[in-house]
Design a protein around this motif. Structure first.
Motif, PDB file in Angstrom:
ATOM      1  N   GLU A  51       0.970  -1.114   0.057  1.00 37.88           N
ATOM      2  CA  GLU A  51       0.161   0.049  -0.024  1.00 37.88           C
ATOM      3  C   GLU A  51       0.997   1.165   0.068  1.00 37.88           C
ATOM      4  O   GLU A  51       1.723   1.360   0.946  1.00 37.88           O
ATOM      5  CB  GLU A  51      -0.917   0.020   1.166  1.00 37.88           C
ATOM      6  N   PRO A  95     -16.997   5.003   0.544  1.00 37.22           N
ATOM      7  CA  PRO A  95     -15.784   5.043   1.273  1.00 37.22           C
ATOM      8  C   PRO A  95     -16.202   5.670   2.594  1.00 37.22           C
ATOM      9  O   PRO A  95     -17.313   6.324   2.945  1.00 37.22           O
ATOM     10  CB  PRO A  95     -15.037   6.318   0.651  1.00 37.22           C
ATOM     11  N   ASP A 151     -10.635   6.438  -2.433  1.00 28.81           N
ATOM     12  CA  ASP A 151     -11.681   7.128  -1.747  1.00 28.81           C
ATOM     13  C   ASP A 151     -11.674   8.532  -1.712  1.00 28.81           C
ATOM     14  O   ASP A 151     -12.879   9.313  -1.362  1.00 28.81           O
ATOM     15  CB  ASP A 151     -11.595   6.453  -0.320  1.00 28.81           C
ATOM     16  N   ASP A 195      -5.200   5.031  -3.369  1.00 25.71           N
ATOM     17  CA  ASP A 195      -6.667   4.789  -2.837  1.00 25.71           C
ATOM     18  C   ASP A 195      -7.527   5.527  -3.661  1.00 25.71           C
ATOM     19  O   ASP A 195      -7.394   6.574  -4.044  1.00 25.71           O
ATOM     20  CB  ASP A 195      -6.563   5.461  -1.151  1.00 25.71           C
ATOM     21  N   LYS A 220     -11.128  -0.552  -4.238  1.00 26.30           N
ATOM     22  CA  LYS A 220     -10.772   0.525  -3.399  1.00 26.30           C
ATOM     23  C   LYS A 220      -9.600   1.082  -3.498  1.00 26.30           C
ATOM     24  O   LYS A 220      -9.068   2.189  -2.932  1.00 26.30           O
ATOM     25  CB  LYS A 220     -11.214  -0.132  -1.961  1.00 26.30           C
ATOM     26  N   LYS A 221      -8.439   0.174  -4.212  1.00 30.29           N
ATOM     27  CA  LYS A 221      -7.230   0.709  -4.399  1.00 30.29           C
ATOM     28  C   LYS A 221      -7.043   0.305  -5.679  1.00 30.29           C
ATOM     29  O   LYS A 221      -7.330  -0.867  -6.347  1.00 30.29           O
ATOM     30  CB  LYS A 221      -6.023   0.067  -3.432  1.00 30.29           C
TER      31      LYS A 221
END
Length: 302
Positions: A40, A245, A287, A285, A275-276
């Motif tokens: 991430e 989100p 969101d 990300d 979501k990613k």
């Protein structure tokens, strides 16, 4: 031995605390492994969501939030539009239902948002916008982008009930029909809309997909307002792992399927809530792009 009972109990307690995997009837095709793991915030081979086969067709639904960005200070900008389009391009959607679009609004430079999104992807999409309600001298409503290579036979729009104007976009391709919509927040309007959608679907003799922000959930009390009606014809085929989100368990964005008496016409491959996403080696990300996550479903036509 006197301690054997305690040891057995401890082992049983430890096992009961491990994460459980579902083994019941699945609502949807297999979840994509593309969104599991990964580094991430850094470079990674994860979060790429490649299509599972060359013949796969990717269906998608994605609420644009008027391309204002979900950063806490929403604002209309070309950058936000390009960020939204970049998601669609990277996921290589063949047909996508998009909600919260504006066209000709005086306070937004009279832009044609759906066309701007299509242009920013660089993909040869046919643009189908459904003007549902008046807004600042222009219109707002849902739309669909569909690759011309799918062989579009016809398009039309159908009015739906709501406290705010609502529409259904109907795109018929050679192999299936795709319905895109954004249902109203009024419970009774959603129930009535579901009946209309079922009737539209029944008018075709080929598989039909319904995609959109339904403002409804099969997990709500009583199964929601629209779902008890929709599920007379449609089955949930998209992932339901939270599409908003900041609300990890809330799902209101779906892709549903009505086989119209042809259950073997479609092969379901993978689905996911993204979501990613990996953009050229960098995982980001999603969101902040919109207040909804994109939902996709990969299929093959037999």
């Amino acid at each position: 031995m006197r301690n054997s009972g305690k040891i057995i109990f401890a082992v049983m307690l430890l096992v009961s605390m491990l994460p459980l995997t579902s083994c019941g009837k699945s609502e949807a095709p297999g979840l994509s492994s593309g969104g599991v793991g990964g580094n991430e915030g850094g470079t990674s081979e994860e979060y790429k969501y490649p299509k599972p086969s060359q013949s796969a067709i990717r269906l998608m639904t994605y609420n644009s939030y008027y391309c204002r960005g979900n950063t806490g200070t929403p604002a209309v900008s070309q950058t936000n539009t390009e960020n939204f389009a970049r998601v669609i391009k990277t996921l290589d959607a063949d047909i996508v239902a998009i909600q919260e679009l504006d066209k000709g609004a005086l306070n937004r430079n009279k832009r044609d948002l759906l066309q701007e999104i299509a242009d920013a992807t660089g993909i040869d999409y046919q643009v189908v916008f459904a003007p549902a309600a008046d807004y600042m001298g222009g219109k707002i409503g849902p739309g669909v982008l569909v690759k011309r290579s799918l062989g579009v036979k016809s398009t039309k729009t159908v009015e739906l009930p709501g406290d705010e104007g609502r529409m259904l976009v109907v795109v018929e391709t050679e192999g299936f029909v795709f319905l895109g919509t954004h249902l109203d927040q009024n419970d009774e309007a959603r129930r009535q809309s579901a009946t209309i959608i079922n009737d539209v679907s029944n008018g075709y003799r080929k598989p039909v997909f319904l995609a959109g922000d339904l403002n409804d959930s099969h997990r709500w009390s009583g199964g929601g307002a629209a779902f008890p009606v929709l599920t007379n014809e449609f089955a949930i085929k998209s992932s339901t792992e939270g599409t908003l989100p900041g609300q990890p368990n809330e799902t209101i964005d779906y892709i549903l399927f009505d086989d119209n008496g042809q259950p073997s016409a479609v092969n379901f491959l993978e689905t996911g809530v993204v979501k990613k996403l990996n953009f050229n080696g960098k995982v980001e990300d999603l969101d902040t792009v919109s207040d909804h996550f994109p939902v996709y479903l990969d299929i093959e036509l037999k």
